[in-house]
Design a protein around this motif. Structure first.
Motif, PDB file in Angstrom:
ATOM      1  N   SER A 289       0.829  -1.202   0.000  1.00 38.54           N
ATOM      2  CA  SER A 289       0.000   0.000   0.000  1.00 38.54           C
ATOM      3  C   SER A 289       0.867   1.256   0.000  1.00 38.54           C
ATOM      4  O   SER A 289       1.839   1.367   0.758  1.00 38.54           O
ATOM      5  CB  SER A 289      -0.910  -0.002   1.235  1.00 38.54           C
ATOM      6  OG  SER A 289      -1.672   1.185   1.296  1.00 38.54           O
ATOM      7  N   THR A 291       2.751   2.216  -2.468  1.00 36.02           N
ATOM      8  CA  THR A 291       3.854   2.082  -3.423  1.00 36.02           C
ATOM      9  C   THR A 291       3.285   2.067  -4.841  1.00 36.02           C
ATOM     10  O   THR A 291       2.074   1.898  -5.034  1.00 36.02           O
ATOM     11  CB  THR A 291       4.632   0.787  -3.175  1.00 36.02           C
ATOM     12  OG1 THR A 291       3.825  -0.331  -3.563  1.00 36.02           O
ATOM     13  CG2 THR A 291       5.014   0.657  -1.710  1.00 36.02           C
ATOM     14  N   PRO A 292       4.138   2.209  -5.861  1.00 35.71           N
ATOM     15  CA  PRO A 292       3.635   2.110  -7.240  1.00 35.71           C
ATOM     16  C   PRO A 292       3.021   0.749  -7.563  1.00 35.71           C
ATOM     17  O   PRO A 292       2.295   0.625  -8.552  1.00 35.71           O
ATOM     18  CB  PRO A 292       4.893   2.353  -8.085  1.00 35.71           C
ATOM     19  CG  PRO A 292       5.792   3.152  -7.211  1.00 35.71           C
ATOM     20  CD  PRO A 292       5.549   2.648  -5.820  1.00 35.71           C
ATOM     21  N   ALA A 293       3.292  -0.269  -6.756  1.00 38.40           N
ATOM     22  CA  ALA A 293       2.754  -1.615  -7.017  1.00 38.40           C
ATOM     23  C   ALA A 293       1.481  -1.896  -6.230  1.00 38.40           C
ATOM     24  O   ALA A 293       1.015  -3.042  -6.205  1.00 38.40           O
ATOM     25  CB  ALA A 293       3.808  -2.667  -6.681  1.00 38.40           C
ATOM     26  N   PHE A 295      -2.265  -2.480  -5.117  1.00 33.89           N
ATOM     27  CA  PHE A 295      -3.385  -3.062  -5.867  1.00 33.89           C
ATOM     28  C   PHE A 295      -4.563  -3.312  -4.934  1.00 33.89           C
ATOM     29  O   PHE A 295      -4.417  -3.424  -3.717  1.00 33.89           O
ATOM     30  CB  PHE A 295      -2.960  -4.367  -6.542  1.00 33.89           C
ATOM     31  CG  PHE A 295      -2.561  -5.468  -5.590  1.00 33.89           C
ATOM     32  CD1 PHE A 295      -3.489  -6.376  -5.120  1.00 33.89           C
ATOM     33  CD2 PHE A 295      -1.243  -5.587  -5.160  1.00 33.89           C
ATOM     34  CE1 PHE A 295      -3.130  -7.383  -4.229  1.00 33.89           C
ATOM     35  CE2 PHE A 295      -0.872  -6.598  -4.277  1.00 33.89           C
ATOM     36  CZ  PHE A 295      -1.809  -7.496  -3.807  1.00 33.89           C
ATOM     37  N   GLN A 296      -5.744  -3.389  -5.548  1.00 35.70           N
ATOM     38  CA  GLN A 296      -6.977  -3.693  -4.822  1.00 35.70           C
ATOM     39  C   GLN A 296      -7.711  -4.885  -5.412  1.00 35.70           C
ATOM     40  O   GLN A 296      -8.691  -5.367  -4.828  1.00 35.70           O
ATOM     41  CB  GLN A 296      -7.945  -2.486  -4.838  1.00 35.70           C
ATOM     42  CG  GLN A 296      -7.406  -1.221  -4.195  1.00 35.70           C
ATOM     43  CD  GLN A 296      -6.512  -0.450  -5.157  1.00 35.70           C
ATOM     44  OE1 GLN A 296      -6.776  -0.377  -6.358  1.00 35.70           O
ATOM     45  NE2 GLN A 296      -5.453   0.152  -4.614  1.00 35.70           N
ATOM     46  N   ASP A 308      -1.113  -5.663 -20.491  1.00 33.85           N
ATOM     47  CA  ASP A 308      -0.976  -5.137 -19.143  1.00 33.85           C
ATOM     48  C   ASP A 308      -2.336  -5.057 -18.466  1.00 33.85           C
ATOM     49  O   ASP A 308      -3.376  -4.895 -19.115  1.00 33.85           O
ATOM     50  CB  ASP A 308      -0.332  -3.754 -19.178  1.00 33.85           C
ATOM     51  CG  ASP A 308       1.078  -3.813 -19.750  1.00 33.85           C
ATOM     52  OD1 ASP A 308       1.739  -4.856 -19.562  1.00 33.85           O
ATOM     53  OD2 ASP A 308       1.489  -2.814 -20.382  1.00 33.85           O
ATOM     54  N   PRO A 310      -5.029  -3.155 -15.803  1.00 33.69           N
ATOM     55  CA  PRO A 310      -5.305  -1.767 -15.410  1.00 33.69           C
ATOM     56  C   PRO A 310      -4.659  -1.425 -14.068  1.00 33.69           C
ATOM     57  O   PRO A 310      -4.241  -2.305 -13.319  1.00 33.69           O
ATOM     58  CB  PRO A 310      -6.845  -1.746 -15.316  1.00 33.69           C
ATOM     59  CG  PRO A 310      -7.307  -2.929 -16.085  1.00 33.69           C
ATOM     60  CD  PRO A 310      -6.231  -3.958 -15.966  1.00 33.69           C
ATOM     61  N   GLN A 311      -4.595  -0.142 -13.760  1.00 31.35           N
ATOM     62  CA  GLN A 311      -4.024   0.311 -12.506  1.00 31.35           C
ATOM     63  C   GLN A 311      -4.803  -0.274 -11.340  1.00 31.35           C
ATOM     64  O   GLN A 311      -6.040  -0.234 -11.318  1.00 31.35           O
ATOM     65  CB  GLN A 311      -4.047   1.846 -12.441  1.00 31.35           C
ATOM     66  CG  GLN A 311      -3.407   2.418 -11.208  1.00 31.35           C
ATOM     67  CD  GLN A 311      -1.900   2.226 -11.210  1.00 31.35           C
ATOM     68  OE1 GLN A 311      -1.283   2.116 -12.262  1.00 31.35           O
ATOM     69  NE2 GLN A 311      -1.300   2.208 -10.021  1.00 31.35           N
ATOM     70  N   GLY A 312      -4.086  -0.806 -10.372  1.00 29.46           N
ATOM     71  CA  GLY A 312      -4.728  -1.381  -9.200  1.00 29.46           C
ATOM     72  C   GLY A 312      -5.164  -2.815  -9.357  1.00 29.46           C
ATOM     73  O   GLY A 312      -5.728  -3.392  -8.428  1.00 29.46           O
ATOM     74  N   ILE A 314      -3.824  -6.723 -10.462  1.00 29.74           N
ATOM     75  CA  ILE A 314      -2.641  -7.543 -10.736  1.00 29.74           C
ATOM     76  C   ILE A 314      -3.083  -8.898 -11.297  1.00 29.74           C
ATOM     77  O   ILE A 314      -4.038  -9.505 -10.810  1.00 29.74           O
ATOM     78  CB  ILE A 314      -1.774  -7.751  -9.473  1.00 29.74           C
ATOM     79  CG1 ILE A 314      -2.553  -8.495  -8.398  1.00 29.74           C
ATOM     80  CG2 ILE A 314      -1.247  -6.421  -8.975  1.00 29.74           C
ATOM     81  CD1 ILE A 314      -1.683  -9.013  -7.276  1.00 29.74           C
TER      82      ILE A 314
END
Length: 438
Positions: A289, A291-293, A295-296, A308, A310-312, A314
């Motif tokens: 949480s 950091t650039p990595a 995720f939710q 790839d 989307p943002q958030g 993985i």
């Protein structure tokens, strides 16, 4: 005891019973070994049934060769087409019956649990057609080489032949009675591809058997029928080779998801793994949480899929639900967070952070510097470690961690709840650690 062409009826009956029993047991064992553990989807059952042919097929070929050797030695007089085909057709009926019993037992097991997808009858037909080819090859070898060792040669020879074809590359592997390996849940099995392969397998089996019958009976009708079978086989081959990818067809998957505390989504056939995967990735999400990595949402993806997320979100890979599947998926994801370290020293520092992210004990490492870093890092509270990762995530991802990131060479860790960073303004020094502002 009444003899039937040199072989007693009782002997044939007992041999058939033994063969059916062996094929059923061997088929169940082989299919069970192919089943992907924990996966509840009809395609998994289909792949297992077809995969069992690698063992049941050679046994069927050996049995057919044994009967052919006995029949060839005992044959007397001129053969008609029916008399020539009666024995191999009876063997086909026995072998297909055992295959059907194996399918029935696996289907009953699948019906008791909720399976995703649907059962493909064309896949079952392809499996039966594949067994027919094994039987025909065994029969022809037993008839042409009527020796006691021939059944063994038929079994081992067909096993080696089809294993070599199925494991090869190029167009030839499409002709073997098998499915592509490794099997990918996210690419469904094609009913059309199975149908094409059924045409090929039935066509070549019928062509070989009718051609043999024409040779031993010298009847033109059998030869004409064999030519028709060759055309059927050719049609199946042409349609198979015309497909860019046999069996596999892209399909849209409706995920099964668990929404809290983070969203975890998997293939519906692997919904039994949601709880354990959620537990494994919730801890990783908390540590990443800020950091650039961060995720939710976690989504299971095919290993063959590109692109790839989307943002958030993985992507993760889960091949089965065998013991430790969640830990394996988590470890694979954590490994992707940073690039591999060319330097063993930097790799040791990276391993400390990666172990913490996975929720594992921190490794000490072979070097004194690694042991000091592990001791210092273990002395931090969980919140301090998260703040540390937010500060130095870029160095972790780029494999640029050094002793300076872990309190410096002379830093003595204090397990007290003092903040990791000074409360006031700070400036950055080349070592990567903050120092009080001047």
């Amino acid at each position: 005891m009444r003899e039937h062409r040199g072989v007693s009826r009782e002997e044939l009956k007992n041999s058939a019973i033994v063969t059916v029993t062996v094929l059923m047991v061997l088929g169940l064992v082989a299919a069970w070994s192919v089943l992907i553990p924990g996966v509840m989807v009809w395609d998994n059952v289909m792949v297992a049934v077809i995969g069992s042919l690698r063992l049941t097929g050679p046994v069927a070929a050996a049995f057919a060769a044994w009967v052919a050797v006995r029949k060839h030695r005992a044959i007397r007089g001129e053969l008609t087409a029916w008399r020539a085909l009666k024995a191999p057709l009876a063997i086909l009926a026995v072998v297909t019956g055992s295959f059907g019993a194996t399918v029935l037992l696996l289907t009953l097991r699948a019906v008791l649990s909720e399976q995703a997808g649907r059962l493909l009858p064309s896949g079952l037909a392809m499996g039966a057609a594949g067994l027919a080819l094994y039987v025909v090859l065994g029969w022809m070898l037993g008839w042409g080489v009527p020796y006691a060792i021939t059944p063994l040669l038929a079994g081992t020879g067909t096993y080696a032949l089809f294993t070599w074809i199925a494991d090869g590359s190029g167009w030839a592997d499409r002709l073997a009675p098998a499915t592509p390996e490794p099997y990918d849940l996210f690419q469904g099995l094609s009913a059309g591809a199975f149908l094409n392969q059924t045409l090929w397998l039935l066509g070549i089996s019928a062509a070989l058997l009718l051609g043999w019958a024409a040779a031993v009976t010298r009847q033109r009708l059998a030869l004409a029928a064999a030519m028709v079978a060759v055309l059927t086989a050719g049609t199946g081959v042409a349609r198979l080779l015309a497909e860019p990818r046999p069996f596999a067809t892209a399909q849209k998957v409706v995920y099964s998801c668990q929404e809290w505390p983070i969203t975890v989504c998997v293939h519906p056939g692997m919904r039994g793994g949601l709880t354990e995967l959620g537990s494994a990735f919730t801890g990783i999400a908390a540590r990443l949480s800020g950091t650039p990595a961060a995720f939710q949402r976690v989504e299971q993806r095919s290993r063959l899929a590109a692109g790839d997320a989307p943002q958030g979100v993985i992507p993760i890979h889960v091949d089965d639900l065998d013991a430790g599947y969640a830990d394996r998926a988590a470890a694979e994801f954590v490994e992707r967070l940073s690039r591999p370290c060319a330097d063993a020293v930097a790799g040791g520092y990276r391993a400390i952070v990666a172990a913490w992210l996975r929720g594992e004990p921190l490794p000490a490492g072979p070097l004194a510097a690694h042991q000091n870093a592990s001791t210092w890092f273990s002395g931090l509270s969980e919140e301090q470690r998260r703040e540390w990762l937010r500060m130095f995530y870029a160095d972790f991802a780029g494999c640029r961690l050094s002793a300076g990131h872990f309190g410096g060479f002379t830093y003595a860790p204090r397990p007290s709840p003092t903040p990791l960073m000074p409360a006031g303004p700070s400036r950055w020094e080349p070592g990567g650690m903050p120092s009080p502002a001047m």
